[in-house]
Design an enzyme around this catalytic site. Structure first.
Site, PDB file in Angstrom:
ATOM      1  N   HIS A  80       0.824  -1.210   0.000  1.00 30.42           N
ATOM      2  CA  HIS A  80       0.000   0.000   0.000  1.00 30.42           C
ATOM      3  C   HIS A  80       0.856   1.256   0.000  1.00 30.42           C
ATOM      4  CE1 HIS A  80      -4.257  -1.364   0.658  1.00 30.42           C
ATOM      5  NE2 HIS A  80      -3.590  -2.495   0.681  1.00 30.42           N
ATOM      6  N   ASP A  81       2.050   1.176   0.551  1.00 31.88           N
ATOM      7  CA  ASP A  81       2.941   2.327   0.499  1.00 31.88           C
ATOM      8  C   ASP A  81       3.557   2.471  -0.888  1.00 31.88           C
ATOM      9  OD1 ASP A  81       4.388   4.564   1.448  1.00 31.88           O
ATOM     10  OD2 ASP A  81       6.141   3.308   1.804  1.00 31.88           O
ATOM     11  N   GLU A 101      -4.289   9.044   1.956  1.00 33.12           N
ATOM     12  CA  GLU A 101      -4.287   7.650   1.526  1.00 33.12           C
ATOM     13  C   GLU A 101      -4.985   6.744   2.536  1.00 33.12           C
ATOM     14  OE1 GLU A 101      -0.374   6.241   0.418  1.00 33.12           O
ATOM     15  OE2 GLU A 101       0.116   8.178  -0.477  1.00 33.12           O
TER      16      GLU A 101
END
Length: 342
Positions: A80-81, A101
């Protein structure tokens, strides 16, 4: 959904399989794939914070011993990063207006924020304002794999932390679990990742669980909006999933392991499940709908040893770890990883 166009450059890489077996190689001297990125290096902190990898591993060991579900969660955290704005710890940034985010739909159920901060605090105590949150995320993901009896591959460090976090980016850049093979290859290609990165990194689903809400509608109850089960899903497996996931419950948070054979062992059973039509997500089963990804799944499903997969995984994670990184004077090194962007 808008996708940025990138030129994909392919590199031929050779990595010795045996060097990536857990405990058989020093990750600081393992071979690394592909084209190097200026500012990244294995052992980047060997002078400024030589104990950083030991500190992260010790903290990760304590985290996983307390709750083994956090190992897979920390691996997911790196995806996800890195797939959103690159590997810059932007997933850790918070938004008062719910536009970061963390507020995006794909971030629902994401775990690891507190654990990254916990590790960061240990590292800060030893080496103040030296090690980035982005590097801690990458090291923690590697150790999550290692502590699940997977490879302890070399991790390049030297990333710096970004200052921007936007909900739109996460909504646009992370492939949903309902993706078909064309969509998956497109999502990866616009990031400069190829079909092999896709099929190898999908192997991360050999550990961890997913909530029913992420797959039940597509796979069990409303395939293609037709109010039916996905016809490609093994019937016996589907029946067991229906015992876990209620029909019509949109936000069903019931956890279901992604690899029912060995959900906390980093091994080849994920590929065996996909080969037998018992992959949990549509995106898992989609790997059988492309010649190259299907051949890899078939080879891993039949493999007697995980050596090839482990070596390929080290390559693919290194490729992902190089995405859009900030190095040198770009970005910043934060004392704490969680900061507000607005």
């Amino acid at each position: 959904m808008a996708l940025r166009l990138l030129v994909v450059v392919a590199a031929v890489v050779v990595v010795a399989a045996a060097s990536c077996r857990a405990g058989l190689a020093d990750p600081a001297v393992s071979a690394l794939p592909g084209l190097p990125v200026a500012g990244l290096a294995v052992g980047f902190y060997k002078e400024s914070c030589p104990e950083v990898e030991d500190l992260v591993l010790a903290e990760m060991r304590a985290i996983v011993e307390k709750d083994r579900t956090l190992g897979p969660a920390m691996l997911r955290f790196m995806f996800h990063d890195c797939l959103v704005r690159g590997c810059d710890a932007s997933i850790m940034l918070k938004s008062r207006s719910n536009k970061g985010e963390q507020d995006a739909l794909p971030s629902y159920g994401l775990r690891g924020y507190e654990e990254i901060e916990q590790i960061k605090a240990k590292v800060e105590a030893a080496c103040p304002l030296t090690v980035s949150c982005a590097d801690i995320i990458a090291l923690a993901a590697r150790d999550a794999v290692y502590l699940s009896n997977g490879p302890r591959y070399a991790v390049e460090t030297g990333r710096r932390d970004g200052k921007v976090s936007a909900k739109f980016d996460a909504d646009s850049d992370l492939p949903p679990p309902s993706s078909n093979i064309v969509d998956l290859k497109t999502y990866f290609s616009v990031k400069g990742l190829g079909w092999k990165d896709l099929v190898v990194l999908s192997g991360s689903h050999t550990i961890g669980s997913a909530q029913c809400s992420t797959f039940a509608s597509d796979r069990l109850y409303n395939f293609s909006g037709k109010g039916m089960q996905d016809p490609s899903l093994d019937k016996a497996y589907a029946a067991s999933l229906r015992e876990e996931c209620e029909p019509g419950l949109k936000n069903d948070t019931t956890p279901v392991v992604m690899d029912p054979t060995s959900p906390y062992e980093f091994d080849l059973s994920y590929y065996r499940h996909v080969y037998r039509d018992t992959g949990l997500f549509l995106s898992d089963q989609a790997l059988m709908h492309d010649r190259w990804t299907r051949e890899y799944v078939e080879r891993m499903a039949a493999a007697a040893s995980p050596d090839e997969f482990f070596a390929d995984y080290a390559v693919a994670m290194t490729n992902m770890g190089r995405l859009e990184v900030l190095t040198g004077d770009s970005g910043e090194i934060r004392e704490t990883c969680a900061a507000y962007v607005d």
